[in-house]
Write a protein that holds these residues in place. Structure first.
Motif, PDB file in Angstrom:
ATOM      1  N   GLU A 365       0.933  -1.160  -0.124  1.00  0.00           N
ATOM      2  CA  GLU A 365      -0.026  -0.025   0.145  1.00  0.00           C
ATOM      3  C   GLU A 365       0.896   1.207  -0.186  1.00  0.00           C
ATOM      4  N   ARG A 366       0.007   2.350  -0.057  1.00  0.00           N
ATOM      5  CA  ARG A 366       0.973   3.823  -0.111  1.00  0.00           C
ATOM      6  C   ARG A 366       1.571   3.945   1.248  1.00  0.00           C
ATOM      7  N   PRO A 367       2.770   4.269   1.215  1.00  0.00           N
ATOM      8  CA  PRO A 367       3.252   4.413   2.699  1.00  0.00           C
ATOM      9  C   PRO A 367       3.191   5.850   3.031  1.00  0.00           C
ATOM     10  N   THR A 368       3.539   6.371   4.415  1.00  0.00           N
ATOM     11  CA  THR A 368       3.415   7.589   4.864  1.00  0.00           C
ATOM     12  C   THR A 368       4.012   8.684   3.950  1.00  0.00           C
ATOM     13  N   LYS A 369       3.664  10.036   4.234  1.00  0.00           N
ATOM     14  CA  LYS A 369       4.260  11.025   3.272  1.00  0.00           C
ATOM     15  C   LYS A 369       6.089  11.002   3.559  1.00  0.00           C
ATOM     16  N   GLU A 370       6.102  10.980   4.880  1.00  0.00           N
ATOM     17  CA  GLU A 370       7.505  11.007   5.335  1.00  0.00           C
ATOM     18  C   GLU A 370       8.514   9.637   4.699  1.00  0.00           C
ATOM     19  N   MET A 371       7.774   8.763   4.417  1.00  0.00           N
ATOM     20  CA  MET A 371       8.658   7.812   3.851  1.00  0.00           C
ATOM     21  C   MET A 371       8.794   7.912   2.471  1.00  0.00           C
ATOM     22  N   SER A 372       7.764   8.305   1.861  1.00  0.00           N
ATOM     23  CA  SER A 372       7.874   8.777   0.249  1.00  0.00           C
ATOM     24  C   SER A 372       8.900   9.897   0.124  1.00  0.00           C
ATOM     25  N   ILE A 373       9.054  10.862   1.095  1.00  0.00           N
ATOM     26  CA  ILE A 373       9.898  11.902   0.992  1.00  0.00           C
ATOM     27  C   ILE A 373      11.306  11.365   1.011  1.00  0.00           C
ATOM     28  N   PHE A 374      11.461  10.604   2.011  1.00  0.00           N
ATOM     29  CA  PHE A 374      12.744   9.739   2.217  1.00  0.00           C
ATOM     30  C   PHE A 374      13.462   9.001   1.062  1.00  0.00           C
ATOM     31  N   LEU A 375      12.240   8.198   0.346  1.00  0.00           N
ATOM     32  CA  LEU A 375      12.934   7.306  -0.675  1.00  0.00           C
ATOM     33  C   LEU A 375      13.066   8.320  -1.871  1.00  0.00           C
ATOM     34  N   GLU A 376      12.270   9.241  -2.223  1.00  0.00           N
ATOM     35  CA  GLU A 376      12.622  10.515  -3.094  1.00  0.00           C
ATOM     36  C   GLU A 376      13.983  10.965  -2.874  1.00  0.00           C
ATOM     37  N   TRP A 377      14.482  11.212  -1.617  1.00  0.00           N
ATOM     38  CA  TRP A 377      15.747  11.804  -1.276  1.00  0.00           C
ATOM     39  C   TRP A 377      16.948  11.145  -1.936  1.00  0.00           C
ATOM     40  N   LEU A 378      16.376   9.719  -1.711  1.00  0.00           N
ATOM     41  CA  LEU A 378      17.392   8.733  -1.752  1.00  0.00           C
ATOM     42  C   LEU A 378      17.712   8.277  -3.325  1.00  0.00           C
ATOM     43  N   GLY A 379      16.662   8.723  -4.143  1.00  0.00           N
ATOM     44  CA  GLY A 379      16.620   8.370  -5.578  1.00  0.00           C
ATOM     45  C   GLY A 379      15.970   6.867  -5.882  1.00  0.00           C
ATOM     46  N   MET A 383       6.576   2.063  -5.564  1.00  0.00           N
ATOM     47  CA  MET A 383       5.450   1.782  -6.100  1.00  0.00           C
ATOM     48  C   MET A 383       4.766   0.778  -5.240  1.00  0.00           C
ATOM     49  N   TRP A 384       3.316   0.973  -5.624  1.00  0.00           N
ATOM     50  CA  TRP A 384       2.385  -0.067  -4.695  1.00  0.00           C
ATOM     51  C   TRP A 384       1.182  -0.377  -5.477  1.00  0.00           C
ATOM     52  N   PHE A 385       0.475  -1.145  -5.161  1.00  0.00           N
ATOM     53  CA  PHE A 385      -0.777  -1.503  -5.945  1.00  0.00           C
ATOM     54  C   PHE A 385      -2.058  -1.057  -5.294  1.00  0.00           C
ATOM     55  N   GLN A 386      -2.845  -0.443  -6.414  1.00  0.00           N
ATOM     56  CA  GLN A 386      -4.172   0.006  -5.901  1.00  0.00           C
ATOM     57  C   GLN A 386      -5.094  -0.849  -6.668  1.00  0.00           C
ATOM     58  N   ASN A 387      -5.764  -1.759  -5.963  1.00  0.00           N
ATOM     59  CA  ASN A 387      -6.450  -3.016  -6.586  1.00  0.00           C
ATOM     60  C   ASN A 387      -5.558  -3.478  -7.739  1.00  0.00           C
ATOM     61  N   GLU A 388      -5.938  -3.366  -8.785  1.00  0.00           N
ATOM     62  CA  GLU A 388      -5.076  -4.147 -10.057  1.00  0.00           C
ATOM     63  C   GLU A 388      -4.048  -3.198 -10.438  1.00  0.00           C
ATOM     64  N   ARG A 389      -4.038  -1.970 -10.173  1.00  0.00           N
ATOM     65  CA  ARG A 389      -3.304  -0.771 -10.803  1.00  0.00           C
ATOM     66  C   ARG A 389      -2.111  -0.651 -10.106  1.00  0.00           C
ATOM     67  N   LEU A 390      -0.853  -0.615 -10.793  1.00  0.00           N
ATOM     68  CA  LEU A 390       0.475  -0.318 -10.212  1.00  0.00           C
ATOM     69  C   LEU A 390       0.722   0.971 -10.314  1.00  0.00           C
ATOM     70  N   CYS A 391       0.941   1.808  -8.832  1.00  0.00           N
ATOM     71  CA  CYS A 391       0.723   3.297  -8.678  1.00  0.00           C
ATOM     72  C   CYS A 391       2.275   3.683  -8.365  1.00  0.00           C
ATOM     73  N   THR A 392       2.582   4.852  -8.747  1.00  0.00           N
ATOM     74  CA  THR A 392       3.875   5.415  -8.245  1.00  0.00           C
ATOM     75  C   THR A 392       3.865   6.894  -7.976  1.00  0.00           C
TER      76      THR A 392
END
Length: 404
Positions: A365-379, A383-392
């Motif tokens: 599932e989609r993680p917290t905003k903080e985790m998303s920012i952390f991953l973005e910072w690292l480059g 990705m996560w699935f929303q039903n059958e849709r792969l999101c990013t």
């Protein structure tokens, strides 16, 4: 190559074998029919979509050659219905209409090869029948030995320039083989790279055949369609005296067993244990399976070496020759994500050295905003699935996922 392409090859096999069932029930088979059956392996530069050029220029004429009909003013659907009625087999409609063909056979030989078939028809028809009925390696090897003794195929307007007969025949036998174990041996760059990797490019046809079929059963390679998909990655699939195999084709993961599921590596053990090994591993495998089903346009690999057991490597994910390494985690908890980050960089360095990394985590599932920012910072992509849709959240992952 990709899973989709391998399925296209297997679909072509099903179509040609179905037609051959009727064709070879005849006492006499003509050179024109053999020519048409073989042409069903051919494509042109336009081979996708309902209006792909190969359909009108190559596929429909080939089908007409096989059944002895003029389809010059017919659509593919009309051709399929005629063939289905002629043979009394409704299943032929879907087989005919589905995309087929997988080799862009040399244009300079497309017409002259018919004359070659006519000149060698007495030898060729038994070989085609044998390929259609083959059920052992001994029978296939006998075909190869006979093929090696055939004369070269003259080039149109330059009869002194001869093509190796296997360049024309192995795609045909690939289509006829009941188990698709007859490998493609032609001038395609991928095939030549494979032969060079196996160190048999300058060897005879029999040696090349034996080297290629010896790969079945290794790294998830089941048949000749899989072998064609592996391409340049083949060295990483093989165990040698110098190194162990590091990759294999991504396989379906079991999710139903009540027994303890194997852990990927020691680094996973403690974190997964705390959350419940069986449940977490099932979620991990479900996510991996969903990715495998969704990304059929790509060749997907997984780690095989104990020191580099990566989850998924997407070959050429952006059509710019960049590979994407994905680590799948069954939880959005920070401990799991941190573990994924460490594994991704470690695996990438083992696989690619200091090349620019393309890394992503796949979460349930989609993680917290903080985790998303952390991953973005690292480059590191997210990705996560929303039903059958792969999101990013990353634009650079658009080739495989939808921005959210």
């Amino acid at each position: 190559m990709s899973v989709d392409w391998a399925e296209r090859q297997r679909h072509t096999n099903r179509l040609v074998r179905a037609l051959a069932n009727y064709l070879f029930s005849q006492k006499a088979v003509t050179a024109r029919q053999i020519y048409g059956l073989s042409k069903l392996a051919w494509i042109t530069n336009s081979y996708e979509g309902e209006s792909a050029a190969y359909i009108a220029s190559t596929k429909i004429p080939a089908l007409g050659d096989v059944i002895g009909a003029d389809f010059s003013n017919s659509s593919l659907k009309q051709v399929a219905e005629v063939i289905s009625r002629q043979y009394g087999d409704a299943s032929l409609v879907d087989l005919v209409v589905g995309h087929s063909g997988f080799t862009n056979f040399y244009k300079a030989y497309r017409n002259s090869v018919l004359l070659w078939i006519e000149a060698n028809i007495v030898k060729l028809v038994p070989l085609y029948r044998a390929a259609h009925a083959a059920n052992s390696e001994e029978e296939r090897l006998k075909i190869v030995k006979s093929m090696a003794g055939l004369p070269g195929i003259p080039k149109a307007n330059h009869p002194e320039q001869l093509m190796k007969p296997e360049y024309f025949l192995t795609p045909a036998f690939f289509m006829l083989d009941p188990e698709i174990r007859f490998p493609l041996i032609n001038g395609n760059e991928g095939v030549q790279n494979l032969l060079n990797t196996l160190e048999v490019a300058d060897s005879g046809l029999v040696t090349q055949y034996r080297a290629m079929v010896a790969l079945y059963g290794q790294g998830g390679i089941v048949d000749a369609a899989d072998l064609d998909q592996v391409g340049r990655d083949l060295p990483d699939f093989l165990n040698t005296n110098k190194r162990n195999a590091t990759k294999k084709l991504l396989e379906h993961k079991g999710t139903e067993s009540d027994g303890e599921l194997p852990l990927k590596d020691e680094a996973d053990v403690e974190a997964i244990k705390k959350a419940g090994t069986i449940t977490q591993r099932r979620v991990h495998n479900q996510l991996t399976n969903k990715l495998r089903v969704l990304l059929t346009k790509f060749t997907l690999l997984e780690g095989r070496s104990e020191s580099c057991m990566f989850d998924v490597l997407v070959k050429n994910y952006d059509s710019d020759n960049n590979d994407l390494l994905i680590e799948v985690k069954s939880s959005v908890e920070s401990a799991h994500v941190r573990m994924a980050i460490g594994q991704l960089f470690d695996y990438w360095y083992k696989l690619k050295g200091d090349e620019e990394p393309y890394l992503a985590v796949l979460l349930p599932e989609r993680p917290t905003k903080e985790m998303s920012i952390f991953l973005e910072w690292l480059g590191v992509g997210l990705m996560w699935f929303q039903n059958e849709r792969l999101c990013t959240t990353n634009k650079w992952l658009n080739p495989i996922a939808c921005l959210s």
